[in-house]
Design an enzyme around this catalytic site. Sequence first.
Site, mmCIF file in Angstrom:
data_model
loop_
_atom_site.group_PDB
_atom_site.id
_atom_site.type_symbol
_atom_site.label_atom_id
_atom_site.label_comp_id
_atom_site.label_asym_id
_atom_site.label_seq_id
_atom_site.Cartn_x
_atom_site.Cartn_y
_atom_site.Cartn_z
ATOM 1 N N LYS A 138 1.125 -1.223 -0.238
ATOM 2 C CA LYS A 138 0.329 -0.033 0.589
ATOM 3 C C LYS A 138 1.026 1.613 -0.406
ATOM 4 O O LYS A 138 2.043 0.997 0.460
ATOM 5 C CB LYS A 138 -0.330 0.249 1.389
ATOM 6 C CG LYS A 138 -2.470 0.955 0.775
ATOM 7 C CD LYS A 138 -3.447 0.494 0.748
ATOM 8 C CE LYS A 138 -4.641 0.876 0.432
ATOM 9 N NZ LYS A 138 -5.313 0.458 -0.192
ATOM 10 N N ASP A 145 -7.561 3.949 -4.451
ATOM 11 C CA ASP A 145 -8.114 3.885 -3.280
ATOM 12 C C ASP A 145 -8.432 5.129 -3.222
ATOM 13 O O ASP A 145 -8.827 6.056 -3.640
ATOM 14 C CB ASP A 145 -6.598 4.086 -2.094
ATOM 15 C CG ASP A 145 -7.021 3.054 -0.641
ATOM 16 O OD1 ASP A 145 -7.919 2.482 -0.928
ATOM 17 O OD2 ASP A 145 -7.231 4.178 0.349
HETATM 18 P P1 NDP Z 1 -13.053 7.633 -3.216
HETATM 19 O O1 NDP Z 1 -12.228 8.966 -2.854
HETATM 20 O O2 NDP Z 1 -14.048 7.243 -4.123
HETATM 21 O O3 NDP Z 1 -14.133 8.094 -1.776
HETATM 22 C C1 NDP Z 1 -13.669 7.933 -1.119
HETATM 23 C C2 NDP Z 1 -15.188 8.168 0.158
HETATM 24 O O4 NDP Z 1 -15.205 8.155 1.488
HETATM 25 C C3 NDP Z 1 -15.864 9.926 -0.232
HETATM 26 O O5 NDP Z 1 -17.242 9.887 0.095
HETATM 27 C C4 NDP Z 1 -15.703 10.292 1.110
HETATM 28 O O6 NDP Z 1 -15.835 11.459 1.617
HETATM 29 C C5 NDP Z 1 -15.760 9.435 2.281
HETATM 30 N N1 NDP Z 1 -14.277 9.392 3.565
HETATM 31 C C6 NDP Z 1 -12.807 9.525 3.529
HETATM 32 N N2 NDP Z 1 -12.459 10.018 4.137
HETATM 33 C C7 NDP Z 1 -13.019 9.852 5.007
HETATM 34 C C8 NDP Z 1 -13.263 10.503 6.611
HETATM 35 N N3 NDP Z 1 -12.320 10.595 6.998
HETATM 36 N N4 NDP Z 1 -14.700 10.730 7.169
HETATM 37 C C9 NDP Z 1 -15.918 10.190 5.926
HETATM 38 N N5 NDP Z 1 -15.858 10.300 4.477
HETATM 39 C C10 NDP Z 1 -14.495 9.585 4.612
HETATM 40 O O7 NDP Z 1 -12.875 6.068 -1.929
HETATM 41 P P2 NDP Z 1 -12.845 4.594 -2.230
HETATM 42 O O8 NDP Z 1 -14.561 4.955 -2.881
HETATM 43 O O9 NDP Z 1 -11.860 4.139 -3.781
HETATM 44 O O10 NDP Z 1 -11.849 3.905 -1.324
HETATM 45 C C11 NDP Z 1 -13.186 3.723 -0.067
HETATM 46 C C12 NDP Z 1 -12.920 2.965 0.126
HETATM 47 O O11 NDP Z 1 -12.813 1.878 0.127
HETATM 48 C C13 NDP Z 1 -11.801 3.295 1.686
HETATM 49 O O12 NDP Z 1 -11.707 2.665 2.493
HETATM 50 C C14 NDP Z 1 -10.930 2.162 0.346
HETATM 51 O O13 NDP Z 1 -9.601 1.613 1.303
HETATM 52 C C15 NDP Z 1 -11.461 1.333 0.471
HETATM 53 N N6 NDP Z 1 -11.215 0.352 -1.332
HETATM 54 C C16 NDP Z 1 -11.384 0.930 -2.317
HETATM 55 C C17 NDP Z 1 -10.874 -0.559 -2.865
HETATM 56 C C18 NDP Z 1 -10.485 0.596 -4.511
HETATM 57 O O14 NDP Z 1 -11.097 -0.218 -5.882
HETATM 58 N N7 NDP Z 1 -11.590 1.424 -4.982
HETATM 59 C C19 NDP Z 1 -10.850 -1.320 -3.079
HETATM 60 C C20 NDP Z 1 -11.133 -2.096 -1.815
HETATM 61 C C21 NDP Z 1 -11.353 -1.495 -1.127
HETATM 62 P P3 NDP Z 1 -15.238 12.958 0.563
HETATM 63 O O15 NDP Z 1 -15.144 13.060 -0.047
HETATM 64 O O16 NDP Z 1 -15.886 14.409 1.233
HETATM 65 O O17 NDP Z 1 -13.503 12.659 1.636
HETATM 66 O O1 2IT Z 2 -7.965 -2.286 -0.506
HETATM 67 C C1 2IT Z 2 -8.118 -2.069 -2.242
HETATM 68 O O2 2IT Z 2 -7.858 -3.350 -1.809
HETATM 69 C C2 2IT Z 2 -7.881 -1.317 -3.156
HETATM 70 N N1 2IT Z 2 -8.260 -0.208 -2.757
HETATM 71 C C3 2IT Z 2 -7.219 -1.617 -3.958
HETATM 72 C C4 2IT Z 2 -6.059 -2.191 -4.549
HETATM 73 C C5 2IT Z 2 -5.700 -2.256 -6.323
HETATM 74 O O3 2IT Z 2 -4.470 -2.975 -6.303
HETATM 75 O O4 2IT Z 2 -7.143 -3.178 -6.989
#
Ligand code: NDP
Ligand code: 2IT
Length: 444
Positions: A126, A166
Site C-alpha cells: 500500500k 484508493d
Molecule cells: P474515494 O476517494 O472514491 O471515496 C471516498 C469516500 O469516502 C468519499 O465519499 C469521502 O468523502 C469518504 N471519506 C473519505 N475519508 C473520509 C473520512 N475521514 N471521514 C468520512 N468520510 C470519508 O475512495 P474509494 O471509494 O476508492 O475508497 C473507499 C474505501 O474503500 C476506502 O476505505 C478504501 O481503502 C476502500 N477500498 C477501495 C477500493 C478501490 O478499488 N477503490 C478497493 C478496496 C477497498 P469526501 O469526498 O468528503 O472526502
Molecule cells: O484496498 C484495496 O484493495 C484497493 N484500494 C485496491 C487495490 C488494487 O491494487 O486494486
Amino acid sequence: MSYTDEIYERVVAQNPGEPEFHQAVKEVLDSLKVVIDRNEEEYRRLSILERLVEPERIISFRVPWVDDKGNVQVNKGYRVQFNSAIGPYKGGLRFHPSVNQSILKFLGFEQIFKNSLTGLPIGGGKGGSNFDPKGKSDREVMAFCQSFMTELCKYIGADTDVPAGDIGVGGREIGYLFGQYKRIRGQYEGVLTGKGLTFGGSLIRTQATGYGVVYMLNEIMKAHGDSPEGKTVIVTGSGNVAIYAVEKITQLGAKVVAMTDSNGYIYDPNGINLDVVKDIKEVKRGRIKEYADRVEGSVYTEGRGVWNIKCDVYLPCATQNELDLDGAKTLVANGCKYIVEGANMPTTLDATNYAMENGVLFMPGKAANAGGVATSALEMSQNSMRLSWSAEEVDARLHTIMKDIFKKVDEAAKRYDMEDNYVVGANIAGFEKVVDAMKAQGIC
Ligand code: NDP
Ligand code: 2IT
C-alpha cells in the site's frame, strides 16, 4: 502468554504511535489463535508471526511540487511493501491529508490476506501521500502526481510492485502517474492498475469493488435463505466503492435510502437517484449536500449519525473506523441484519464484536472488498497477454472470484467450529496460503 498475545505486545511496543496498525494486527492475531495453537512450536521456531507483522520494506520520500500561485509545496510520500510471499506487491495508493505510516501499514497488512483470498498471485502492499486533492486544480494534481512518481518509479514495476487507486486516487490520478512512469522508465507496462480504457485499463475495474461487495452480500444472504430484493440499505461514502455498490444492489431490487461524505449524509426515502450522485461526485467533484438541493423529498444532515436511519443492510464504504460501538448498537436496535464492509476496517473492533454477538452477519473488508484488487489482477493478466477481455468476461470472473471467497471464508469458519464468524474465516483462509508460501521459501 500465548504466541499471538506475545506478538501483539511486541507490535505495540515496537511500533509506537500506530493505533490503526495495532488494531489491524489485533483482529488478525485474535482470529489466528485457533490455528496457531495447533502448530505453536513450528510457528515459533520459524518466527512466522514476527515475520508476518514486519513489512519487508517501507519507502518514505519527499514530494515537492509547485502550486498554481507559483509556491513550492512539500508532501510526504510512502510505499509499504509488506509481503511478497505469493506474488508482487499489490495494493492501492491513498491521497488524503490523514495519511501516515500507521494507516498505510494497517492497509498494507490487510492487503496481504485480502490478496491471498482472491486466489490470484499478488502480494500485499500500500502507499500514498498526505496530499489533499480536494480543491486542487487539474494542473496541481498533475504536478503532484508527476513528482510523486518521479521518486516512486525507482521501486515499482509490472513484476515487482503494482500500485492502483484508493481514497483520493481515481482514473485521473492513475493516468498522470502512468504517464510519468512511462516517461522516466521508458517502459509501457502494466505497472499500475485502474488505467484508462485507451491505455491498458480493464473494463469493469471501476465498478469492481462496489459490485464485488454486493456479490458477496448476495452469497451471505443466499446461504441464509434470504435475498437483497426489497431490502432497505444504507451505503456510506459516495466515492468509487460506494457508487458502484449502490448501482449493483439497486439492480438486485434493494432500495438505498442514504449515502454520506465527510461532511454529512443525505436521506432519500424514495431511493437514491444514482445519476445525480454520479454527476455531483464523478463529474463536478462536489459535495453530497448538493443532492438535497436537486432531489425533491430528500434531506441533508450535517455531521455523522447516518446509522440512525433504519435499515436491513449497512454497507460502510468510506474509511477506517467510521462505524463505532454506539453506531453498531443503533443499527442492531433498528433491526439491521447485515454489515458488509466495502471500506478497509470501517468498523471498530468493539462495534464488530457487538454486531456479531447480536446476530448481525458481518463480512470484513478484506473479504468483501477484494473484488477491486482481484479485478486489478485481471488487468495485470490482460496487460501481460496484451489482450483485453469484454465487460461480460471480466464481470463473470469477478462474480466467480467473490463466490469462491465466500466459500473459502465460510468453510474455514466451519472447519474451526465457528460457523457464520466470517472475521475468523477470512483471516484464517487468507493466512493459510501465505504461511504455506512463506514456509516453502525458507527464511526470507
Ligand atoms: P474515494 O476517494 O472514491 O471515496 C471516498 C469516500 O469516502 C468519499 O465519499 C469521502 O468523502 C469518504 N471519506 C473519505 N475519508 C473520509 C473520512 N475521514 N471521514 C468520512 N468520510 C470519508 O475512495 P474509494 O471509494 O476508492 O475508497 C473507499 C474505501 O474503500 C476506502 O476505505 C478504501 O481503502 C476502500 N477500498 C477501495 C477500493 C478501490 O478499488 N477503490 C478497493 C478496496 C477497498 P469526501 O469526498 O468528503 O472526502
Ligand atoms: O484496498 C484495496 O484493495 C484497493 N484500494 C485496491 C487495490 C488494487 O491494487 O486494486
